[in-house]
Design a protein around this motif. Sequence first.
Motif, PDB file in Angstrom:
ATOM      1  N   PHE A 111       0.832  -1.211   0.000  1.00 51.52           N
ATOM      2  CA  PHE A 111       0.000   0.000   0.000  1.00 51.52           C
ATOM      3  C   PHE A 111       0.857   1.247   0.000  1.00 51.52           C
ATOM      4  O   PHE A 111       1.783   1.365   0.800  1.00 51.52           O
ATOM      5  CB  PHE A 111      -0.921  -0.001   1.234  1.00 51.52           C
ATOM      6  CG  PHE A 111      -1.868  -1.165   1.248  1.00 51.52           C
ATOM      7  CD1 PHE A 111      -3.172  -1.020   0.797  1.00 51.52           C
ATOM      8  CD2 PHE A 111      -1.456  -2.419   1.683  1.00 51.52           C
ATOM      9  CE1 PHE A 111      -4.045  -2.098   0.795  1.00 51.52           C
ATOM     10  CE2 PHE A 111      -2.323  -3.496   1.678  1.00 51.52           C
ATOM     11  CZ  PHE A 111      -3.618  -3.335   1.234  1.00 51.52           C
ATOM     12  N   CYS A 126      -3.103   6.611  -1.224  1.00 48.64           N
ATOM     13  CA  CYS A 126      -4.344   6.084  -0.649  1.00 48.64           C
ATOM     14  C   CYS A 126      -5.256   7.218  -0.191  1.00 48.64           C
ATOM     15  O   CYS A 126      -4.851   8.103   0.559  1.00 48.64           O
ATOM     16  CB  CYS A 126      -4.017   5.168   0.524  1.00 48.64           C
ATOM     17  SG  CYS A 126      -5.457   4.568   1.401  1.00 48.64           S
ATOM     18  N   THR A 127      -6.502   7.181  -0.638  1.00 52.88           N
ATOM     19  CA  THR A 127      -7.471   8.203  -0.242  1.00 52.88           C
ATOM     20  C   THR A 127      -8.342   7.731   0.926  1.00 52.88           C
ATOM     21  O   THR A 127      -9.337   8.354   1.258  1.00 52.88           O
ATOM     22  CB  THR A 127      -8.388   8.554  -1.426  1.00 52.88           C
ATOM     23  OG1 THR A 127      -9.029   7.346  -1.864  1.00 52.88           O
ATOM     24  CG2 THR A 127      -7.612   9.150  -2.585  1.00 52.88           C
ATOM     25  N   CYS A 166     -10.426   5.295   1.183  1.00 51.66           N
ATOM     26  CA  CYS A 166     -11.830   5.131   0.797  1.00 51.66           C
ATOM     27  C   CYS A 166     -12.457   3.868   1.404  1.00 51.66           C
ATOM     28  O   CYS A 166     -13.669   3.742   1.461  1.00 51.66           O
ATOM     29  CB  CYS A 166     -11.950   5.084  -0.725  1.00 51.66           C
ATOM     30  SG  CYS A 166     -11.331   3.552  -1.436  1.00 51.66           S
ATOM     31  N   GLY A 167     -11.629   2.924   1.811  1.00 48.34           N
ATOM     32  CA  GLY A 167     -12.152   1.715   2.446  1.00 48.34           C
ATOM     33  C   GLY A 167     -12.599   0.624   1.494  1.00 48.34           C
ATOM     34  O   GLY A 167     -13.030  -0.450   1.930  1.00 48.34           O
ATOM     35  N   CYS A 175     -10.897  -1.434  -0.538  1.00 46.48           N
ATOM     36  CA  CYS A 175     -10.101  -2.665  -0.594  1.00 46.48           C
ATOM     37  C   CYS A 175     -10.532  -3.660   0.482  1.00 46.48           C
ATOM     38  O   CYS A 175     -10.645  -4.860   0.240  1.00 46.48           O
ATOM     39  CB  CYS A 175      -8.609  -2.354  -0.492  1.00 46.48           C
ATOM     40  SG  CYS A 175      -8.163  -1.294   0.895  1.00 46.48           S
ATOM     41  N   CYS A 233      -9.133  -0.667  -6.139  1.00 48.78           N
ATOM     42  CA  CYS A 233      -8.554   0.588  -5.629  1.00 48.78           C
ATOM     43  C   CYS A 233      -8.671   1.709  -6.670  1.00 48.78           C
ATOM     44  O   CYS A 233      -8.112   1.624  -7.759  1.00 48.78           O
ATOM     45  CB  CYS A 233      -7.104   0.398  -5.227  1.00 48.78           C
ATOM     46  SG  CYS A 233      -6.347   1.934  -4.660  1.00 48.78           S
ATOM     47  N   PRO A 234      -9.390   2.789  -6.338  1.00 44.78           N
ATOM     48  CA  PRO A 234      -9.646   3.839  -7.325  1.00 44.78           C
ATOM     49  C   PRO A 234      -8.447   4.756  -7.554  1.00 44.78           C
ATOM     50  O   PRO A 234      -8.427   5.509  -8.516  1.00 44.78           O
ATOM     51  CB  PRO A 234     -10.808   4.624  -6.706  1.00 44.78           C
ATOM     52  CG  PRO A 234     -10.678   4.411  -5.238  1.00 44.78           C
ATOM     53  CD  PRO A 234     -10.049   3.075  -5.046  1.00 44.78           C
ATOM     54  N   SER A 235      -7.437   4.692  -6.650  1.00 47.95           N
ATOM     55  CA  SER A 235      -6.381   5.700  -6.764  1.00 47.95           C
ATOM     56  C   SER A 235      -5.004   5.097  -7.060  1.00 47.95           C
ATOM     57  O   SER A 235      -3.992   5.771  -6.894  1.00 47.95           O
ATOM     58  CB  SER A 235      -6.337   6.534  -5.487  1.00 47.95           C
ATOM     59  OG  SER A 235      -6.202   5.659  -4.387  1.00 47.95           O
TER      60      SER A 235
HETATM   61  S1  SF4 Z   1      -8.936   0.960  -2.026  1.00 44.29           S
HETATM   62 FE1  SF4 Z   1      -9.137   2.916  -0.971  1.00 44.29          FE
HETATM   63  S2  SF4 Z   1      -8.440   2.450   1.138  1.00 44.29           S
HETATM   64 FE2  SF4 Z   1      -7.746   0.777  -0.153  1.00 44.29          FE
HETATM   65  S3  SF4 Z   1      -5.672   1.352  -0.763  1.00 44.29           S
HETATM   66 FE3  SF4 Z   1      -7.039   2.049  -2.398  1.00 44.29          FE
HETATM   67  S4  SF4 Z   1      -7.511   4.135  -1.813  1.00 44.29           S
HETATM   68 FE4  SF4 Z   1      -6.662   3.211  -0.006  1.00 44.29          FE
END
Ligand code: SF4
Lengths: 297, 287
Positions: free
Chosen positions: B78, B83-84, B86-87, B89, B123-125
Amino acid sequence: MKSIIVLSGKGGVGKSSIAASLAIAFSEDKRIVCADCDVDASNLSILFSLPTERYEEWTPLSTNQIASIDRDKCIRCGKCIATCYFKALRSEDNIPKLNEFGCEGCGACELICPAKAITLKDIDNAYIGYSRTGYGFKIASAQLLPGNSGSGKVVSEVRKKAKEIEPDAELMIIDAAAGIGCPVIASVTGNDYALLVTEPTPSGYEDMLRALDIVDHFRIKKGIIINKYDLNKDYSAKIELFAQEKKIPIIHKIPFDRAFVDAMTNMVPIIDHDKDFRKMFMDMKKKIEAEVIDSEK
Amino acid sequence: MTRAIQITRSIQMTRIIAITGGKGGTGKSTVATSLAFELSKEKRVLLVDADVDCPNDHLLLSIKREHLKTVRQRIPKFNPDRCTKCGACGKVCKTNAIMSIKGKNPIFMPDQCNGCGACKIICPSGAIEWDSKEIGRIYSGKKDNLDFLSGELKTNQPISEFIVNSLNEEIEKRKDGYDYIIIDTAAGTHCPVIAALENADYAFAVTEPTPLGAHDLEIILQLLARMNKKGGIILNRSDIGDKKIIESMAKKHSAGIIFEIPFSKEIIIQYSKGEPVNIPRISSIIK
Ligand code: SF4
Ligand code: SF4
Ligand code: SF4
Ligand code: SF4
């Protein structure tokens, strides 16, 4: 409710027979319940002459999902096949075909599919149920259907079931699965005491060390039973020395006895075989009790 | 000269034989090691210990194993900068290897992860990259003429069939060099056993004449039928109990009892000393 797990790394060292006889010994002055967590080959209840066909309840259980592909929606992009880490999908006429044995139900293919052609669906992967044994206490067990995965979750369901059917029990006795994989980890976690059954052979010893790794990972108090200790006294001595160094109590050393084999064959719990065996198990019970229950007072 | 050898090799295919049997302790490893050792006196034989949870064949044969390769499995890494929180994952992870709540950095427990990749897809980011962890090892060894491979799962790792798959790759690479490959599978009928059975031409189920034996045998016979495997039943400690229960189970599943091994304290003692166990005529099962 206190819980004791009986485990050995590998099967065949007499783990289930010992668990069954100890359960009987404990049930004489305690309210107990048994959980057979060897869901690959569930047979603790057979040792109480109680085949699952005669269970009060024996119903299908689903703890698993597998991918299901809608051929009409599929646009044949092949992404799911490339994504599946378990190689459970292969291309057949450009359409993905699932190997059910290999699917872990992880859902990665469902997430990647651009056409929403994949959904996870529940599958029955086991039977679960309970009954009352002829000794008065209840037992919960489950049997994984051959070729299915998800045994770790089935084990957790058996432990839950055992609690449900006997919420007021003082003690739960758990017979663990063989090996050290997911089902054993699920059986060991959260117990108060672990009883390691071993035999004086190179493999018995190594297996015990592996099982011990898991027990220590969860920081569970433990004791050792050496079965057939007189078959190889040098090796028994080695196990005892090891136990001494690690400060693990040896609960008992059981001699090799043809009667053990006969008891197994005739499906009589060893404790019922004769007076001497009975005395032996009552002794073991006392020692374990001192370790598990009295030490807290 | 060379040509002649090549021709014989292509005609004489390697035969892959799996030794299995519902529950542990029925004598599966004893049969596998004894059979492999016997055959290796005249043939080119590879014994593969695919009981990767508890590999013991090297102990039974007193083989000193050498590390051949390490088996690794991918796991997510990670990147906190991306990481935003967002929860997402944690929601898709079916093995509960990720604990994530919206607004908090995800907590990752590598032991539980099976590497499926669902978290990375969702994971969106782009905060998830691949890393890896060791999940086990493959060892090799030798006993006189017998070649040996053994896989071992590290404790607390969930997916033992990855180790078996790695063994299967080794088998595939080497198989032309052998007349017989004997695979000793794990106990039970779950994932690693299936992986070990996949390439076998024949599968033999070792059992004993007790109600427990019959119960476990039925499950393994169902699996073998579902996988379309040829083979038969080896009845261990054949004189200790009631043979009829195994006979009727064999009949019910149209399988045959092809070999019987009487109860013997000798065998138990040889076993406990780590000597090759001598089961008279055991190699007859494949001739
Ligand atoms: S899914 Fe959301 S919480 Fe998990 S690593 Fe990606 S950005 Fe972070
Ligand atoms: S659910 Fe997971 S294991 Fe099953 S086919 Fe899809 S990607 Fe493969
Ligand atoms: S990802 Fe979806 S659309 Fe693409 S091949 Fe798989 S099922 Fe078909
Ligand atoms: S790879 Fe799969 S199992 Fe591992 S953390 Fe991601 S979702 Fe969970």
